[in-house]
Design an enzyme around this catalytic site. Sequence first.
Site, short mmCIF file in Angstrom:
data_model
loop_
_atom_site.label_atom_id
_atom_site.label_comp_id
_atom_site.label_asym_id
_atom_site.label_seq_id
_atom_site.Cartn_x
_atom_site.Cartn_y
_atom_site.Cartn_z
N MET A 199 71.03 77.88 -22.17
CA MET A 199 70.40 76.53 -21.93
C MET A 199 70.83 75.73 -23.12
O MET A 199 70.85 75.88 -24.23
CB MET A 199 68.82 76.83 -21.98
CG MET A 199 68.17 75.56 -21.84
SD MET A 199 66.50 75.96 -21.70
CE MET A 199 65.96 76.04 -23.36
N ASP A 205 70.64 70.97 -23.27
CA ASP A 205 69.68 69.86 -23.05
C ASP A 205 68.40 69.99 -21.81
O ASP A 205 68.88 70.42 -20.81
CB ASP A 205 70.41 68.60 -22.67
CG ASP A 205 71.83 68.47 -23.36
OD1 ASP A 205 72.15 68.88 -24.36
OD2 ASP A 205 72.65 67.33 -23.10
N TRP A 264 77.92 78.16 -23.45
CA TRP A 264 77.93 77.36 -22.50
C TRP A 264 79.18 77.55 -21.67
O TRP A 264 80.03 78.20 -21.94
CB TRP A 264 78.42 75.88 -23.71
CG TRP A 264 78.31 74.75 -22.81
CD1 TRP A 264 77.35 73.91 -22.58
CD2 TRP A 264 79.31 74.10 -22.04
NE1 TRP A 264 77.99 72.59 -21.86
CE2 TRP A 264 79.05 73.17 -21.53
CE3 TRP A 264 80.67 74.50 -21.86
CZ2 TRP A 264 80.11 72.20 -20.87
CZ3 TRP A 264 81.84 73.87 -21.31
CH2 TRP A 264 81.26 72.51 -20.64
N PHE A 318 76.17 68.08 -15.37
CA PHE A 318 75.81 67.51 -16.91
C PHE A 318 74.40 66.73 -16.74
O PHE A 318 73.97 66.76 -15.86
CB PHE A 318 77.00 66.76 -17.47
CG PHE A 318 78.12 67.52 -18.13
CD1 PHE A 318 78.40 68.78 -17.84
CD2 PHE A 318 78.95 66.86 -19.42
CE1 PHE A 318 79.24 69.49 -18.62
CE2 PHE A 318 80.04 67.72 -19.75
CZ PHE A 318 80.10 68.92 -19.61
N SER A 319 74.24 66.38 -18.16
CA SER A 319 73.04 65.91 -18.20
C SER A 319 72.65 64.67 -17.55
O SER A 319 73.56 64.00 -17.14
CB SER A 319 72.49 65.66 -19.76
OG SER A 319 72.47 67.14 -20.31
N GLU A 341 75.43 60.61 -27.03
CA GLU A 341 75.10 61.34 -25.82
C GLU A 341 73.61 61.19 -25.54
O GLU A 341 72.89 60.81 -26.48
CB GLU A 341 75.34 62.82 -26.05
CG GLU A 341 76.72 63.21 -26.27
CD GLU A 341 76.99 64.62 -26.52
OE1 GLU A 341 78.08 65.19 -26.03
OE2 GLU A 341 76.25 65.37 -27.32
#
Length: 492
Positions: free
Chosen positions: A44, A46, A70, A102-103, A228
Amino acid sequence: MKKWMFLTGFLALASCLHAQLPTGTGSDSLYRPLIHFTPKTGWMNDPNGMVFYKGTYHLFYQHNPNASVWGPMHWGHATSSDLTNWKHQPIALYPDSLGTIFSGSAVVDEKNTSGLGTKENPPLVAIFTYHNQALADQQKKNFQSQGIAFSLDNGSTWEKYVKNPVIQNPGIPDFRDPKITWIENQQKWVMSLAVQDRIYFYGSKNLLQWEYLSQFGKTMGAHGGVWECPDLFPMNYENKTYWILLVNINPGGPNGGSATQYFVGDFNGREFKSITSEVKWLDFGPDEYAGVTWSNTGDRRIFIGWMSNWTYANVVPTETWRSAMTIPRELKLVKAKNEFFLCANPAEEVNDLAVDTVENLLTYKSPLRVQLMAEANTNISIVLYNSLKEKITLGYDKKLNEYYIDRTNSGKTSFNSEFAKKHNAPRISEAKQIRLDIWIDRTSVELFADDGLTNMTSIFFPNQLFDRIKVNGKWVKNRPPLFIPLKPNEFK
Ligand code: FRU
């Protein structure tokens, strides 16, 4: 190599490491936190898409379900009615032909501006970055674009929008992490997007068509790495509205690696203007990153961060799962030294974990909360240790007027040369008395000083869990240290 290319290179390395890792040993259950959210298995990073809807807090997160490092990103999902006890849900978003996920963020499209639901059943809309590794591998620059998914069943299941991506990449390698805000007085959506070391703002009436508005950051804030996971939201101070822009940065944090900086200013629906003169950090410790806030929580601003640091996140000594989230924190805008600052304190719901309060404690079992009120003219120290003489020391250094967390001799540290360090944070408050609120879990400590004005988060991995505690300081009269044993939260 440009700084913002760092992440891409690092992530490629992380994927290589992946194949060599064993799966599962006893240290996994020893190190699993008891009051912090962790994935059941796998990796895990963000927190993503946090949205409050019909009494439920949704927490999505960057997740690799197939390995504990990751890799190809999915959105994991968990729900809670109280920000304290969490229920694991099925994975919400899987990679597809446009890329891995992605986030990003999620909103309640109350007025059905997107037309993806109905007025009677408004959609939850998630917006995320597609990361196309194949394009990155071909040295193309346009490997990140923004996509949308929606849910018509209160966030249980998600469907991708057929015309994805909604924002194409203009040829910029780091182009990601959309966070959406509703601008009430202009009846429009604004997206903050991290682009290299700037924030780009886009506007939309319907969440589907986006227009570029402006960019922020060229001459403001810290620029030691790529920007980011931004977040833009209003906050009131004495009946006036200010806009806060959170910007995560990696590397370039105050104690090395990744960290969350913020700006206080004004947003007119097109442009953000900062009134912050110097760089401000929401958490000075090494282990709060990618933190952003829940949407749709009314006047409350509830924040959660990933409790790790990209410098070593992939190699910390857990195996079947990796990483935890911080305690959810509530943000407040305050003035100190004639300037605006954000305070962050544990969300009040988490106080319900308290089972007792005692004034003397020498041995303990995590989780534990410690509250101290001390005179600011002396040193303060809190030592957590075990029979192996491994320890974490945190406290206040009067001479330097700094808080610190020292994990130099905290047990397993050799997995990364940057880990065994003492980290510092300036004291911002000028109050005569120091208040410390310390939340201790098996493998983390969160220090909230001066009502959340200076905060530090740090993780550690002793060979035997810390179970002894020593506190030292000149306590405020009639305010002895309070030790508050906590019960573990529920994870279903
Ligand atoms: C921040 C980050 C984001 C990206 C995600 C990938 O930690 O690098 O910028 O979307 O992680 O997992």
